[in-house]
Design an enzyme around this catalytic site. Sequence first.
Site, PDB file in Angstrom:
ATOM      1  N   GLY A 299     -23.261  42.572   7.827  1.00 37.60           N
ATOM      2  CA  GLY A 299     -22.954  43.442   8.963  1.00 37.60           C
ATOM      3  C   GLY A 299     -21.522  44.267   8.771  1.00 37.60           C
ATOM      4  N   GLN A 300     -21.326  45.343   9.679  1.00 35.88           N
ATOM      5  CA  GLN A 300     -20.075  46.235   9.407  1.00 35.88           C
ATOM      6  C   GLN A 300     -18.934  44.986   9.622  1.00 35.88           C
ATOM      7  OE1 GLN A 300     -19.661  50.036  11.157  1.00 35.88           O
ATOM      8  NE2 GLN A 300     -21.246  49.077  12.711  1.00 35.88           N
TER       9      GLN A 300
ATOM     10  N   TYR B 105     -30.506  45.315  25.418  1.00 34.98           N
ATOM     11  CA  TYR B 105     -29.315  44.940  24.435  1.00 34.98           C
ATOM     12  C   TYR B 105     -28.087  44.366  25.195  1.00 34.98           C
ATOM     13  CZ  TYR B 105     -25.321  45.413  21.170  1.00 34.98           C
ATOM     14  OH  TYR B 105     -24.307  45.121  20.799  1.00 34.98           O
TER      15      TYR B 105
ATOM     16  N   LYS C 292     -26.680  40.556  25.429  1.00 32.31           N
ATOM     17  CA  LYS C 292     -25.502  40.281  24.849  1.00 32.31           C
ATOM     18  C   LYS C 292     -24.759  39.437  26.080  1.00 32.31           C
ATOM     19  CE  LYS C 292     -23.477  41.195  21.691  1.00 32.31           C
ATOM     20  NZ  LYS C 292     -23.342  40.411  20.206  1.00 32.31           N
TER      21      LYS C 292
ATOM     22  N   TRP D   3     -18.325  51.054  19.890  1.00 31.48           N
ATOM     23  CA  TRP D   3     -18.517  52.082  19.101  1.00 31.48           C
ATOM     24  C   TRP D   3     -18.027  51.736  17.359  1.00 31.48           C
ATOM     25  CZ3 TRP D   3     -17.578  57.689  21.822  1.00 31.48           C
ATOM     26  CH2 TRP D   3     -18.282  57.715  22.833  1.00 31.48           C
TER      27      TRP D   3
HETATM   28  P1  NDP Z   1     -24.419  45.187  12.363  1.00 34.64           P
HETATM   29  O1  NDP Z   1     -25.485  45.673  13.028  1.00 34.64           O
HETATM   30  O2  NDP Z   1     -23.560  45.924  11.221  1.00 34.64           O
HETATM   31  O3  NDP Z   1     -24.854  43.765  11.887  1.00 34.64           O
HETATM   32  C1  NDP Z   1     -25.434  42.852  12.264  1.00 34.64           C
HETATM   33  C2  NDP Z   1     -25.344  41.584  11.407  1.00 34.64           C
HETATM   34  O4  NDP Z   1     -26.189  40.662  11.948  1.00 34.64           O
HETATM   35  C3  NDP Z   1     -25.868  41.783  10.015  1.00 34.64           C
HETATM   36  O5  NDP Z   1     -25.154  40.868   9.117  1.00 34.64           O
HETATM   37  C4  NDP Z   1     -27.540  41.191  10.529  1.00 34.64           C
HETATM   38  O6  NDP Z   1     -27.784  40.676   9.245  1.00 34.64           O
HETATM   39  C5  NDP Z   1     -27.005  40.021  11.146  1.00 34.64           C
HETATM   40  N1  NDP Z   1     -28.434  39.676  12.132  1.00 34.64           N
HETATM   41  C6  NDP Z   1     -29.208  40.259  12.800  1.00 34.64           C
HETATM   42  N2  NDP Z   1     -30.083  39.461  12.862  1.00 34.64           N
HETATM   43  C7  NDP Z   1     -29.809  38.409  12.341  1.00 34.64           C
HETATM   44  C8  NDP Z   1     -30.666  37.203  12.587  1.00 34.64           C
HETATM   45  N3  NDP Z   1     -31.852  36.823  13.186  1.00 34.64           N
HETATM   46  N4  NDP Z   1     -30.016  36.084  11.921  1.00 34.64           N
HETATM   47  C9  NDP Z   1     -28.994  36.093  11.200  1.00 34.64           C
HETATM   48  N5  NDP Z   1     -28.297  37.448  10.973  1.00 34.64           N
HETATM   49  C10 NDP Z   1     -28.819  38.307  11.885  1.00 34.64           C
HETATM   50  O7  NDP Z   1     -23.162  44.552  13.492  1.00 34.64           O
HETATM   51  P2  NDP Z   1     -21.639  45.085  13.813  1.00 34.64           P
HETATM   52  O8  NDP Z   1     -20.919  44.449  12.553  1.00 34.64           O
HETATM   53  O9  NDP Z   1     -21.578  46.521  13.954  1.00 34.64           O
HETATM   54  O10 NDP Z   1     -21.568  44.286  14.971  1.00 34.64           O
HETATM   55  C11 NDP Z   1     -20.622  43.166  15.210  1.00 34.64           C
HETATM   56  C12 NDP Z   1     -20.693  42.841  16.540  1.00 34.64           C
HETATM   57  O11 NDP Z   1     -20.204  43.738  17.481  1.00 34.64           O
HETATM   58  C13 NDP Z   1     -22.026  42.465  17.262  1.00 34.64           C
HETATM   59  O12 NDP Z   1     -21.893  41.123  17.875  1.00 34.64           O
HETATM   60  C14 NDP Z   1     -22.483  43.584  18.147  1.00 34.64           C
HETATM   61  O13 NDP Z   1     -23.288  43.302  19.152  1.00 34.64           O
HETATM   62  C15 NDP Z   1     -20.906  44.114  18.595  1.00 34.64           C
HETATM   63  N6  NDP Z   1     -20.794  45.327  18.857  1.00 34.64           N
HETATM   64  C16 NDP Z   1     -21.277  46.165  17.930  1.00 34.64           C
HETATM   65  C17 NDP Z   1     -20.983  47.615  18.421  1.00 34.64           C
HETATM   66  C18 NDP Z   1     -21.372  48.740  17.321  1.00 34.64           C
HETATM   67  O14 NDP Z   1     -21.063  49.879  17.638  1.00 34.64           O
HETATM   68  N7  NDP Z   1     -21.930  48.511  16.180  1.00 34.64           N
HETATM   69  C19 NDP Z   1     -20.572  48.041  19.460  1.00 34.64           C
HETATM   70  C20 NDP Z   1     -20.105  47.012  20.347  1.00 34.64           C
HETATM   71  C21 NDP Z   1     -20.265  45.617  19.974  1.00 34.64           C
HETATM   72  P3  NDP Z   1     -28.807  41.502   8.247  1.00 34.64           P
HETATM   73  O15 NDP Z   1     -28.079  42.538   7.475  1.00 34.64           O
HETATM   74  O16 NDP Z   1     -29.541  40.416   7.406  1.00 34.64           O
HETATM   75  O17 NDP Z   1     -30.151  42.430   9.162  1.00 34.64           O
END
Ligand code: NDP
Length: 280
Positions: free
Chosen positions: A9-10, A120, A124, A145
Amino acid sequence: MILVFGKTGQVATELQTHAPKARFLSRTEADLSDPAACAAAIEALKPTAVINAAAYTAVDAAETEERLAQVINGNAPGAMAQACADLGIPLVHLSTDYVFDGSGQTSWKPGDPTGPLGVYGRTKLAGEEAIRATGCRHVILRTSWVFSAHGSNFVKTMLRLSESRNALSIVDDQIGGPTPAAAIAQSCLRLVEALQDGQRGGTYHYAGSPAVSWKGFARETFAAAQRDVVVRGIPTSEYPTAARRPLNSRLDCTSLQADFGIGMPEWKPALTEVVKKLIA
Ligand code: NDP
C-alpha cells in the site's frame, strides 16, 4: 523489531523506505480477513511494536462488501490490538476523516462526535473502537487524502486523465488536507518510538496543510506537472458515487503537535516531488 501489516500500500511502501529493518507482512503472509491469523502472527513473531498500514480502502466497493470490510477494518485491528495488549507492546493504527459526517466548516478535533456516511467510514470507526476496548497502548492516527508515487490515489488519476483530456470537471465542495504517504510513514515511526518510551497514546489527527478542494488539488497537480488542463469546479451532486463522502474533511491536528511535537506536513512540496517521480 517493528511488525508492519501491509507491504504494497501507499503508506506501507513508504514505511519500507523509512524503516528498512521492520518486518512487513503482505496479504499472503497475514490476511486481514482472518483476524485470528493476524493475532497469531504477532504472537509468533514477538515484535517490539506493531503498525497497521493495511486496510480495506475501496470506499465505493465497500458499500456492497460490508461484511468483508468490517472484518478487515473492524475485527482485524481489534485482534491485533488484543495480541499487542497480551505482549505489552504498542500499536500504531491508521484511520480516516471518513469517520466524520463532514458537516460544518471547522476542523474536526479527535474528540468530536463521529458519524460516518458510508460503510468504509463505519468499519474504520469499528476498528478504532475495537482497539480502544482492548486497553492496549496505542495511537490511532486519523489521516486524509493520502497521496504518493505508488498505489492508487487522486494525483495518479489526474495525471493519467491529463494524457487524454485537456479539460476536466472536478468536485470543489469537498475540502480536506492532502497528506503525503511518506510523511505519514515517518510520523508512525516517531509515534512508535514515543509509545515505546512510555508516552501515553490515544486518538490523533494528521493531515496535510493547507486545506484545499479536490479542484484546487487537481490544479496544483497539473501546475506541478506543467500540463495545460482546464479544471472546472462542480458540486458533489454532479459527481455521483456509490458511497457518500464528507464535504468537510478538515482535521484539527493541534493535539498531535502538542503531545508528540509532530506538525502538519505541507503538501505542496511533497506533491512536486511525487509528480516529478511519476512523470520521470
Ligand atoms: P492502500 O489502499 O494504498 O493499501 C492498502 C493496503 O492494505 C495494501 O497493502 C493492501 O494489500 C492491504 N490489504 C487490503 N486488504 C487486505 C487483506 N485482506 N489482508 C492483508 N492486507 C490487505 O492504503 P493507504 O496506504 O492509502 O492507506 C493506509 C491507511 O490509511 C489505511 O488504514 C486507510 O484506511 C487510511 N487512510 C487512507 C486514505 C487514502 O486516501 N488512501 C485516507 C484516509 C485514511 P494488497 O496490495 O495485497 O491489496
